[in-house]
Write an enzyme that holds these catalytic residues in place. Structure first.
Site, PDB file in Angstrom:
ATOM      1  N   GLN A   1     -19.955  -6.837  -9.079  1.00 43.66           N
ATOM      2  CA  GLN A   1     -20.968  -5.539  -9.602  1.00 43.66           C
ATOM      3  C   GLN A   1     -20.991  -5.267 -10.917  1.00 43.66           C
ATOM      4  O   GLN A   1     -19.857  -5.309 -11.160  1.00 43.66           O
ATOM      5  CB  GLN A   1     -20.850  -4.442  -8.583  1.00 43.66           C
ATOM      6  CG  GLN A   1     -21.908  -3.283  -9.090  1.00 43.66           C
ATOM      7  CD  GLN A   1     -20.810  -2.253  -9.952  1.00 43.66           C
ATOM      8  OE1 GLN A   1     -19.635  -2.095  -9.849  1.00 43.66           O
ATOM      9  NE2 GLN A   1     -21.762  -1.749 -10.935  1.00 43.66           N
TER      10      GLN A   1
ATOM     11  N   TYR B   1     -21.635  -2.912 -14.169  1.00 41.83           N
ATOM     12  CA  TYR B   1     -22.155  -1.674 -14.762  1.00 41.83           C
ATOM     13  C   TYR B   1     -22.475  -2.389 -16.370  1.00 41.83           C
ATOM     14  O   TYR B   1     -21.396  -2.848 -16.896  1.00 41.83           O
ATOM     15  CB  TYR B   1     -21.042  -0.560 -14.963  1.00 41.83           C
ATOM     16  CG  TYR B   1     -21.296   0.406 -13.593  1.00 41.83           C
ATOM     17  CD1 TYR B   1     -22.540   0.584 -13.163  1.00 41.83           C
ATOM     18  CD2 TYR B   1     -19.992   0.504 -13.036  1.00 41.83           C
ATOM     19  CE1 TYR B   1     -22.262   1.427 -12.019  1.00 41.83           C
ATOM     20  CE2 TYR B   1     -19.986   1.389 -12.004  1.00 41.83           C
ATOM     21  CZ  TYR B   1     -21.221   1.864 -11.276  1.00 41.83           C
ATOM     22  OH  TYR B   1     -21.214   2.833 -10.389  1.00 41.83           O
TER      23      TYR B   1
ATOM     24  N   ARG C   1     -19.885  15.973 -10.417  1.00 46.73           N
ATOM     25  CA  ARG C   1     -19.534  16.310  -8.994  1.00 46.73           C
ATOM     26  C   ARG C   1     -18.419  17.126  -9.013  1.00 46.73           C
ATOM     27  O   ARG C   1     -17.226  17.229  -9.388  1.00 46.73           O
ATOM     28  CB  ARG C   1     -19.024  14.916  -8.436  1.00 46.73           C
ATOM     29  CG  ARG C   1     -20.026  13.737  -8.652  1.00 46.73           C
ATOM     30  CD  ARG C   1     -19.456  12.391  -7.901  1.00 46.73           C
ATOM     31  NE  ARG C   1     -20.322  11.402  -8.275  1.00 46.73           N
ATOM     32  CZ  ARG C   1     -20.186  10.318  -9.146  1.00 46.73           C
ATOM     33  NH1 ARG C   1     -18.751  10.276  -9.401  1.00 46.73           N
ATOM     34  NH2 ARG C   1     -20.842   9.625  -9.415  1.00 46.73           N
TER      35      ARG C   1
ATOM     36  N   LYS D   1     -29.319  -3.116  -7.839  1.00 49.80           N
ATOM     37  CA  LYS D   1     -28.859  -2.007  -6.994  1.00 49.80           C
ATOM     38  C   LYS D   1     -29.372  -0.715  -7.436  1.00 49.80           C
ATOM     39  O   LYS D   1     -28.953  -0.652  -8.558  1.00 49.80           O
ATOM     40  CB  LYS D   1     -27.003  -2.070  -6.804  1.00 49.80           C
ATOM     41  CG  LYS D   1     -26.709  -0.902  -5.933  1.00 49.80           C
ATOM     42  CD  LYS D   1     -24.991  -1.266  -5.733  1.00 49.80           C
ATOM     43  CE  LYS D   1     -24.604  -0.244  -4.744  1.00 49.80           C
ATOM     44  NZ  LYS D   1     -23.936   0.738  -5.610  1.00 49.80           N
TER      45      LYS D   1
ATOM     46  N   HIS E   1     -27.211   5.502  -4.480  1.00 49.27           N
ATOM     47  CA  HIS E   1     -25.916   5.511  -5.118  1.00 49.27           C
ATOM     48  C   HIS E   1     -25.062   6.554  -3.835  1.00 49.27           C
ATOM     49  O   HIS E   1     -24.151   7.137  -4.221  1.00 49.27           O
ATOM     50  CB  HIS E   1     -25.698   6.094  -6.207  1.00 49.27           C
ATOM     51  CG  HIS E   1     -24.497   5.411  -6.832  1.00 49.27           C
ATOM     52  ND1 HIS E   1     -24.492   4.501  -7.792  1.00 49.27           N
ATOM     53  CD2 HIS E   1     -23.256   5.746  -7.214  1.00 49.27           C
ATOM     54  CE1 HIS E   1     -23.572   3.897  -8.310  1.00 49.27           C
ATOM     55  NE2 HIS E   1     -22.425   4.853  -7.841  1.00 49.27           N
TER      56      HIS E   1
ATOM     57  N   GLY F   1     -20.734   2.072   1.865  1.00 50.91           N
ATOM     58  CA  GLY F   1     -19.586   2.509   1.360  1.00 50.91           C
ATOM     59  C   GLY F   1     -18.621   3.656   1.784  1.00 50.91           C
ATOM     60  O   GLY F   1     -17.301   2.911   2.120  1.00 50.91           O
TER      61      GLY F   1
HETATM   62  C1  LIG Z   1     -16.331   6.800  -4.121  1.00 47.02           C
HETATM   63  C2  LIG Z   1     -17.444   5.839  -4.560  1.00 47.02           C
HETATM   64  C3  LIG Z   1     -17.383   5.154  -5.732  1.00 47.02           C
HETATM   65  C4  LIG Z   1     -18.441   4.182  -6.028  1.00 47.02           C
HETATM   66  N1  LIG Z   1     -18.448   3.222  -6.917  1.00 47.02           N
HETATM   67  C5  LIG Z   1     -19.459   2.535  -7.287  1.00 47.02           C
HETATM   68  C6  LIG Z   1     -19.123   1.575  -8.493  1.00 47.02           C
HETATM   69  O1  LIG Z   1     -18.380   1.463  -9.096  1.00 47.02           O
HETATM   70  N2  LIG Z   1     -20.502   0.831  -8.486  1.00 47.02           N
HETATM   71  C7  LIG Z   1     -21.814   0.834  -7.801  1.00 47.02           C
HETATM   72  O2  LIG Z   1     -22.507   0.310  -8.023  1.00 47.02           O
HETATM   73  N3  LIG Z   1     -21.775   1.776  -6.782  1.00 47.02           N
HETATM   74  C8  LIG Z   1     -20.584   2.598  -6.572  1.00 47.02           C
HETATM   75  N4  LIG Z   1     -20.792   3.574  -5.494  1.00 47.02           N
HETATM   76  C9  LIG Z   1     -21.886   3.575  -4.455  1.00 47.02           C
HETATM   77  C10 LIG Z   1     -21.671   2.504  -3.528  1.00 47.02           C
HETATM   78  O3  LIG Z   1     -21.804   1.189  -3.790  1.00 47.02           O
HETATM   79  C11 LIG Z   1     -23.053   2.733  -2.323  1.00 47.02           C
HETATM   80  O4  LIG Z   1     -24.270   2.648  -3.115  1.00 47.02           O
HETATM   81  C12 LIG Z   1     -22.901   3.857  -1.585  1.00 47.02           C
HETATM   82  O5  LIG Z   1     -21.428   4.139  -1.229  1.00 47.02           O
HETATM   83  C13 LIG Z   1     -23.797   3.950  -0.215  1.00 47.02           C
HETATM   84  O6  LIG Z   1     -23.697   5.132   0.180  1.00 47.02           O
HETATM   85  P1  LIG Z   1     -22.786   5.480   1.520  1.00 47.02           P
HETATM   86  O7  LIG Z   1     -21.452   5.800   1.002  1.00 47.02           O
HETATM   87  O8  LIG Z   1     -23.422   6.533   2.145  1.00 47.02           O
HETATM   88  O9  LIG Z   1     -22.983   4.069   2.310  1.00 47.02           O
HETATM   89  C14 LIG Z   1     -19.632   4.309  -5.203  1.00 47.02           C
HETATM   90  C15 LIG Z   1     -19.631   5.048  -3.992  1.00 47.02           C
HETATM   91  C16 LIG Z   1     -18.793   6.069  -3.751  1.00 47.02           C
HETATM   92  C17 LIG Z   1     -18.531   6.773  -2.571  1.00 47.02           C
END
Ligand SMILES: Cc1cc2nc3c(=O)[nH]c(=O)nc-3n(C[C@H](O)[C@H](O)[C@H](O)COP(=O)(O)O)c2cc1C
Length: 378
Positions: A131, A133, A168, A253, A277, A331
């Site tokens: 992934q 950024y 947050r 994404k 997200h 996630g």
């Molecule tokens: C603690 C945390 C850190 C995350 N870090 C990233 C990240 O570094 N890059 C990214 O594309 N999405 C990140 N996400 C989003 C997740 O990839 C994903 O889209 C999200 O967790 C989906 O929702 P869910 O937790 O309800 O399944 C993060 C989510 C959480 C909860």
């Protein structure tokens, strides 16, 4: 059953994780933006998806396989990118990558992961995706994409939905900031969770190992470097460049706006992870389920559609497929598992999903996940 039945669901793992790890680590994963309404909206939307079961069919065996970009995965659920993953449990990222490779499900490594991308690619060589950024500096972007390519990542996922850092409230109240500093709350929480603290001590404090080489010397603070690292809004021009640099599957994404999806398709993007997200960026964003429902035929037909944000059960994965998502990611589920059980949590979550997906398919009378479609929706 191939999992510990004391914690038979993701909801049970979440309860245990809350007790077992420090509050700042739990809140980092569990928390969302502002009033956390968007996170709730994601879950509520799944509850509204109702399916009519079909009986008078032999469902002794059903297939949970799903094919993505020419590879068959054993389950239609994968681990999405989570930054600072080792904060939830020391070694979480490597444990999840190892389990994903063993169980043949995708594992997406975050740009802001705390394990070197080269190490993850060695461990999860058949199932790892990277992934991105998108870095402000083009030279850094090129170097990271090159590292991902050379190490053998199978797909590139570009995240769109963080044009700006999020506020947050749970993280602010817990004093979670960069660089990781030992405030009285963090010291106290570490003391009352000695297994987490010992593990973190042995493993080393989580750090942004993949991007640190690009920090501009000791004078640039870590917080400043991280918040300034990525573009404030990925542009179509950048996406075009990325398409030229990456010849494998390219996935966006966080796309929720139809025109963004159509523009991306014109540039040669292969797939989308419909996501908000996990409710961590815009509290007013539509649920991923709503976005999926409203997605045009044109986008559905030309690109591979995947989904995350709110998936907590195997039934949700089947529900998402009935709405048109070929694959799902969750996630928090995987990280609640890590918090609840440490490294064993990886397998626990995979096996819970396997069991629930299988039972749902049998219950609704569908022989193969790939056959599930909107005709099952009530
Ligand atoms: C603690 C945390 C850190 C995350 N870090 C990233 C990240 O570094 N890059 C990214 O594309 N999405 C990140 N996400 C989003 C997740 O990839 C994903 O889209 C999200 O967790 C989906 O929702 P869910 O937790 O309800 O399944 C993060 C989510 C959480 C909860």
């Amino acid at each position: 059953m191939k999992y510990d039945t004391r914690y038979p669901s993701v909801a049970d793992l979440k309860l245990r994780a809350r007790k077992r790890i420090p509050n700042f680590a739990y809140d980092y994963v569990d928390g969302a933006i502002d009033e956390e309404i968007g996170k709730k909206r994601n879950r509520d939307a799944f509850h509204e998806i109702v399916m009519t079961p079909r009986y008078l069919i032999d469902v002794t065996s059903v297939s949970t396989e799903s094919e993505l970009f020419g590879r068959k995965y054993s389950l239609p659920i994968g681990v999405p990118p989570i930054g600072l993953g080792n904060m939830m449990w020391p070694g979480a990222e490597m444990a999840l990558a190892t389990a994903a490779q063993k169980s043949n499900i995708p594992y997406i490594l975050s740009t802001f992961s705390t394990t070197l991308l080269e190490e993850i690619a060695d461990t999860a060589k058949d199932v790892c995706w990277f992934q991105l950024y998108v870095p402000k500096k083009q030279s850094v972007m090129k170097e990271i994409i090159d590292r991902a390519k050379k190490s053998g990542f199978n797909a590139l996922v570009v995240t769109l939905d963080i044009p700006v850092g999020a506020k947050r409230n749970r993280e602010l109240k817990n004093g979670l900031k960069l660089p990781f500093s030992f405030t009285p709350n963090i010291i106290w929480q570490s003391m009352i969770h000695p297994r987490w603290a010992m593990g973190t001590l042995m493993h080393g404090a989580p750090d942004f190992v993949n991007v640190l080489p690009y920090k501009e010397g000791p004078n640039q603070g870590l917080a400043e470097f991280i918040s300034d690292f990525a573009m404030a809004g990925v542009t179509l021009e950048r996406l075009k460049e990325i398409r030229k640099l990456w010849d494998g599957p390219l996935i966006l994404k966080g796309t929720q706006y139809e025109k963004n999806a159509l523009d991306a398709i014109n540039l040669g993007v292969d797939g989308f992870i419909v996501s908000n997200h996990g409710g961590r960026q815009l509290d007013a964003a539509p649920s991923s389920v709503q976005t999926l429902r409203e997605m045009s035929e044109q986008v559905r037909k030309t690109a591979t559609i995947m989904l995350d944000s709110g998936i907590r059960t195997g039934m949700d994965v089947v529900r998402a497929k009935a709405l048109g998502a070929d694959f799902s990611f969750s996630g928090r589920s995987f990280y609640y598992g890590m918090g609840a059980m440490g490294k064993e949590g990886a397998n626990q979550v995979i096996e819970i999903f396997r069991d629930e997906i299988t039972r749902t398919l049998q219950q609704v009378g569908c022989h193969a996940f790939e056959q599930m479609d909107s005709s099952w929706l009530s």
